[in-house]
Scaffold this motif. Structure first.
Motif, mmCIF file in Angstrom:
data_model
loop_
_atom_site.group_PDB
_atom_site.id
_atom_site.type_symbol
_atom_site.label_atom_id
_atom_site.label_comp_id
_atom_site.label_asym_id
_atom_site.label_seq_id
_atom_site.Cartn_x
_atom_site.Cartn_y
_atom_site.Cartn_z
ATOM 1 N N ALA A 1 0.784 -1.187 0.160
ATOM 2 C CA ALA A 1 0.271 -0.123 -0.022
ATOM 3 C C ALA A 1 0.881 1.177 -0.128
ATOM 4 O O ALA A 1 0.517 2.467 -0.355
ATOM 5 N N ILE A 2 2.263 1.104 0.478
ATOM 6 C CA ILE A 2 3.005 2.292 0.437
ATOM 7 C C ILE A 2 4.061 2.303 -0.334
ATOM 8 O O ILE A 2 4.911 3.201 -0.574
ATOM 9 N N ALA A 3 4.193 1.108 -1.144
ATOM 10 C CA ALA A 3 5.389 1.056 -2.204
ATOM 11 C C ALA A 3 5.208 1.693 -3.275
ATOM 12 O O ALA A 3 3.750 2.229 -3.793
ATOM 13 N N GLU A 4 6.026 2.185 -3.923
ATOM 14 C CA GLU A 4 5.831 3.044 -5.194
ATOM 15 C C GLU A 4 5.148 1.914 -6.304
ATOM 16 O O GLU A 4 5.184 0.870 -6.261
ATOM 17 N N SER A 5 4.459 2.762 -7.222
ATOM 18 C CA SER A 5 4.023 2.025 -8.355
ATOM 19 C C SER A 5 4.790 1.295 -9.186
ATOM 20 O O SER A 5 5.749 1.578 -9.222
ATOM 21 N N GLY A 6 4.332 -0.059 -9.597
ATOM 22 C CA GLY A 6 5.288 -0.907 -10.112
ATOM 23 C C GLY A 6 6.482 -1.575 -9.526
ATOM 24 O O GLY A 6 7.281 -2.021 -10.002
ATOM 25 N N HIS A 7 6.116 -1.520 -8.034
ATOM 26 C CA HIS A 7 7.141 -2.220 -7.181
ATOM 27 C C HIS A 7 7.284 -3.518 -7.537
ATOM 28 O O HIS A 7 6.314 -4.190 -7.624
ATOM 29 N N GLY A 8 8.572 -4.003 -7.645
ATOM 30 C CA GLY A 8 8.942 -5.333 -8.225
ATOM 31 C C GLY A 8 10.182 -5.540 -7.981
ATOM 32 O O GLY A 8 11.201 -4.693 -7.797
ATOM 33 N N HIS A 9 10.981 -6.869 -8.125
ATOM 34 C CA HIS A 9 12.203 -7.329 -7.881
ATOM 35 C C HIS A 9 12.584 -8.077 -9.026
ATOM 36 O O HIS A 9 11.742 -8.966 -9.638
ATOM 37 N N ASP A 10 13.696 -7.908 -9.695
ATOM 38 C CA ASP A 10 14.446 -8.856 -10.721
ATOM 39 C C ASP A 10 15.150 -9.835 -10.091
ATOM 40 O O ASP A 10 16.093 -9.755 -9.420
ATOM 41 N N THR A 11 14.302 -11.328 -10.158
ATOM 42 C CA THR A 11 15.137 -12.300 -9.482
ATOM 43 C C THR A 11 15.319 -13.367 -10.617
ATOM 44 O O THR A 11 14.629 -13.623 -11.571
ATOM 45 N N MET A 12 16.196 -14.161 -10.294
ATOM 46 C CA MET A 12 16.862 -15.126 -11.267
ATOM 47 C C MET A 12 16.493 -16.351 -10.477
ATOM 48 O O MET A 12 16.610 -16.677 -9.419
ATOM 49 N N ASP A 13 15.903 -17.260 -11.382
ATOM 50 C CA ASP A 13 15.423 -18.796 -11.104
ATOM 51 C C ASP A 13 16.962 -19.255 -10.277
ATOM 52 O O ASP A 13 18.017 -19.326 -11.053
ATOM 53 N N PRO A 14 16.772 -19.911 -8.935
ATOM 54 C CA PRO A 14 18.190 -20.289 -8.517
ATOM 55 C C PRO A 14 18.765 -21.531 -9.343
ATOM 56 O O PRO A 14 19.892 -21.948 -9.263
ATOM 57 N N ARG A 15 17.849 -22.207 -10.177
ATOM 58 C CA ARG A 15 18.637 -23.058 -11.118
ATOM 59 C C ARG A 15 19.491 -22.843 -12.094
ATOM 60 O O ARG A 15 20.408 -23.403 -12.587
ATOM 61 N N TRP A 16 19.299 -21.456 -12.482
ATOM 62 C CA TRP A 16 20.144 -20.762 -13.487
ATOM 63 C C TRP A 16 21.125 -19.828 -12.973
ATOM 64 O O TRP A 16 21.908 -19.397 -13.623
ATOM 65 N N ALA A 17 21.358 -19.856 -11.564
ATOM 66 C CA ALA A 17 22.262 -18.699 -11.041
ATOM 67 C C ALA A 17 23.463 -19.447 -11.310
ATOM 68 O O ALA A 17 24.437 -18.469 -11.605
#
Length: 174
Positions: free
Chosen positions: A133-149
């Motif tokens: 509710a207080i995060a900026e619009s479009g809040h997200g994280h770029d995460t990689m699948d750990p199998r490809w790390a």
């Protein structure tokens, strides 16, 4: 028949794990007590305010409690008293009725098991835990699948400079 209008403090915490009427909170009782053949019939409204924790975002909020009671308190040695299990019906004891167990049961049934601060509560970000509710619009994280790390680390994906192995492969192709 007798009517009773009183505001009394809550004697204890009344409610559920995440939401309840806290001890000392005012409870407004507007009740009607009628003598009937088997006991005392209590009807009326109970109003108070519950304090809760949102099950999605964990923020504290208040919610009004407004419920209607209808309960029979059986006279000693009445047919209802004799034919009912001990915990099946409330009883008149020494010409007194105890409303606390009735309130505990009624409030417990009225309050939600998973309370929400609002119907459209978005909850918490599963990655960083910020309230959405207080995060900026479009809040997200770029995460990689750990199998490809491991593969990404070998070829330098995600870094700004290519790894030395990629440089050597590029030089061999030229």
């Amino acid at each position: 028949m007798r009517t009773v209008e009183r505001v009394v403090p809550s004697p204890s915490r009344i409610g559920l794990d995440l939401i309840a009427i806290e001890p000392g909170t005012d409870i407004a009782l507007d009740l009607r007590m009628e003598a009937v053949s088997e006991g005392v019939l209590v009807t009326g409204t109970v109003r108070s305010e519950a304090v809760g924790e949102c099950s999605r975002c964990l923020e504290q909020f208040t919610e009004p409690v407004d419920l209607f009671l209808t309960e029979l308190f059986a006279y000693p040695n009445s047919v209802t008293d004799q034919t009912s299990e001990e915990d099946e019906v409330y009883r008149v004891e020494d010409d007194l009725i105890d409303l606390e167990p009735v309130l505990v049961d009624a409030v417990g049934l009225e309050l939600p098991l998973q309370p929400l601060c609002s119907d459209d509560c978005a909850g918490l970000c599963p990655e960083c835990g910020i309230r959405l509710a207080i995060a900026e619009s479009g809040h997200g994280h770029d995460t990689m699948d750990p199998r490809w790390a491991g593969l990404a680390a070998k070829f330098g994906a995600g870094s700004e400079e290519p790894s030395s192995e990629i440089d050597s492969m590029n030089n061999e192709e030229k």
